[in-house]
Design a protein around this motif. Structure first.
Motif, short mmCIF file in Angstrom:
data_model
loop_
_atom_site.label_atom_id
_atom_site.label_comp_id
_atom_site.label_asym_id
_atom_site.label_seq_id
_atom_site.Cartn_x
_atom_site.Cartn_y
_atom_site.Cartn_z
N UNK A 1 83.07 82.81 -49.15
CA UNK A 1 81.66 82.41 -49.15
C UNK A 1 81.61 80.96 -48.70
N UNK A 2 80.97 80.73 -47.57
CA UNK A 2 80.99 79.39 -46.94
C UNK A 2 79.72 78.60 -47.27
N UNK A 3 78.55 79.25 -47.19
CA UNK A 3 77.30 78.54 -47.46
C UNK A 3 77.33 77.98 -48.88
N UNK A 4 76.76 76.79 -49.04
CA UNK A 4 76.73 76.19 -50.38
C UNK A 4 75.95 77.09 -51.35
N UNK A 5 74.87 77.66 -50.87
CA UNK A 5 74.09 78.55 -51.74
C UNK A 5 74.83 79.87 -51.92
N UNK B 1 72.83 75.64 -44.72
CA UNK B 1 74.20 75.85 -45.23
C UNK B 1 74.76 74.64 -45.96
N UNK B 2 74.19 73.47 -45.69
CA UNK B 2 74.70 72.26 -46.34
C UNK B 2 73.56 71.46 -46.91
N UNK B 3 72.97 71.94 -48.00
CA UNK B 3 71.83 71.21 -48.57
C UNK B 3 72.22 69.81 -49.02
N UNK B 4 71.25 68.90 -49.00
CA UNK B 4 71.54 67.51 -49.34
C UNK B 4 72.13 67.40 -50.75
N UNK B 5 73.00 66.46 -50.93
CA UNK B 5 73.58 66.09 -52.22
C UNK B 5 74.53 67.12 -52.85
N UNK B 6 74.71 68.27 -52.22
CA UNK B 6 75.48 69.32 -52.88
C UNK B 6 76.80 69.61 -52.17
N UNK C 1 67.96 79.13 -56.24
CA UNK C 1 68.17 79.28 -54.79
C UNK C 1 67.11 78.52 -54.01
N UNK C 2 65.85 78.67 -54.43
CA UNK C 2 64.76 78.03 -53.69
C UNK C 2 64.88 76.50 -53.76
N UNK C 3 65.17 75.97 -54.95
CA UNK C 3 65.30 74.51 -55.11
C UNK C 3 66.41 73.98 -54.22
N UNK C 4 67.55 74.66 -54.33
CA UNK C 4 68.77 74.19 -53.71
C UNK C 4 68.67 74.05 -52.19
N UNK C 5 68.07 75.04 -51.54
CA UNK C 5 68.11 74.97 -50.08
C UNK C 5 66.78 74.60 -49.43
#
Ligand code: M6R
Length: 366
Positions: free
Chosen positions: A153-157, A354-359, A243-247
């Motif tokens: 699993x590659x995507x941060x989410x 795939x790379x949300x800020x701060x995560x 999920x919604x917050x994160x991405x």
């Protein structure tokens, strides 16, 4: 490597039917009579001695643990606590040799979860890891391991890790209940055949995502979104909001539907989107009355319901139907529209999906 998809996240969402099939493969008896988990070396006596289960994890894996609690408690009748790893490790947990500690971690490297596992071991608990990465630190530390076979699993989410964790949790609950003689042959068979249907049902959801895309585009610029549900739907609501917050960086909150009038209802005003999950038949009428409460405040309600539900449309603005399933397994289907909503909302807002800020994908610091 994205196989023609625009992002890893959407690729991984679409991989779920296969990931789930893999996770189940060779673990369901051919005649659906029992679960095969040869990795687990527990005897009937050992399982009979377990007085309590603690499930410890972070983020999405924690949300999967909440669903796991429901499965394990209802089928095995063992009390289950679910704890966030960073809390568990610092609160002198009441754990002893009659406790089974289950840690859940996609990466197998989350530092807090690893530390919680070590703490549970030190206190004498039997330990079991549910992870996706063979040879990971957590897999090496636990007494026993069962792997989700979701593939990398590659995507941060997290998406396919969550649904495969749910599948594994349900299999584990049936397995433990079998060892403790707390599940009937009929219920066991019913659930196992329900599990077998999942890949095709997930596929069905993924074949028609147009309406979900449209909602995401329409509501993607709202500041706040609320998710409500009861019972297992509440656990899924928590995952949908994360999920919604994160991405997409939209402020999202999940509430047990019955809790609304204890405070949060004050935030529901005209035009606020509310995603209402109503897949659980035993609490269906109660959920409907909560939906009426938010509608009365002019919220825009998107219902998530099981196919064949003829009532829901009267109370909501739009409905996303999931294929008919046992209430235990409905979360594994109901989370898909929520993953897709988050994905398309993030795309609409131009976020780095795939790379949300701060995560970071794997959190190896405290
Ligand atoms: O690798 P893990 O399952 O231990 O990771 C736990 C969390 O960091 C992870 O699930 C996180 O919440 C995800 N980014 C959520 O999509």
């Amino acid at each position: 490597e994205k196989g023609g998809y625009e992002h890893f996240m959407i690729k991984e969402i679409y991989e779920q039917p296969r990931a789930i099939r893999e996770t189940m493969s060779s673990r369901l008896a051919k005649d659906d009579s029992h679960i095969i988990l040869d990795e687990l070396k527990w005897t009937k006596q050992e399982m009979a001695a377990i007085k309590k289960i603690v499930v410890v994890a972070c983020g999405t894996a924690y949300n999967a643990g909440l669903v796991g609690k429901y499965y394990l408690e209802s089928l095995s009748r063992i009390p289950v606590e679910v704890d966030v790893a960073s809390e568990f490790r610092y609160r002198s947990p009441l754990v002893d040799e009659n406790t089974l500690a289950i840690v859940v971690s996609q990466s197998g490297e989350t530092l807090d979860t690893l530390a919680a596992l070590k703490e549970a071991k030190r206190l004498g608990a039997k330990t079991l890891a549910i992870t996706n990465v063979v040879g990971s630190s957590i897999s090496r530390e636990a007494d026993q391991v069962i792997y989700t076979w979701a593939g990398p699993e590659i995507a941060v989410a997290s998406t396919k890790a969550y649904t495969t964790q749910l599948v594994l949790m349900s299999m584990l609950a049936i397995y433990i209940a079998g060892l403790r003689d707390t599940i009937s042959a009929e219920r066991s068979r019913e659930l196992i055949s329900g599990l077998r249907n999942l890949p095709a049902q997930l596929h069905e959801i993924l074949e028609d995502v147009e309406s979900i895309k449209t909602f995401a585009q329409k509501y993607g610029f709202n500041e706040d979104v609320f998710f409500i549900g009861r019972s297992l739907d509440y656990a899924v609501a928590l995952e949908g909001a994360l999920k919604l917050k994160e991405i997409s960086y939209i402020h999202a909150e999940a509430y047990a539907a019955g809790e609304l009038k204890h405070g949060t209802l004050a935030l529901i005003i005209e035009g606020v989107p509310v995603i209402a999950l109503a897949t659980q038949h035993d609490v269906y009428e109660k959920t409907l009355s909560n939906i009426k409460e938010v509608k009365a405040r002019d919220a825009v309600v998107i219902g998530i319901a099981q196919q064949g539900d003829e009532q829901i449309n009267k109370y909501v603005d739009h409905t996303i139907f999931i294929p008919k399933a046992d209430k235990f397994l409905a979360p594994i289907l109901a989370v898909l529209p929520l993953q897709l909503l988050a994905y398309y909302a993030a795309v609409t807002r131009g976020c780095d999906v795939d790379k949300p800020r701060n995560l970071a994908k794997s959190v190896t610091v405290e």
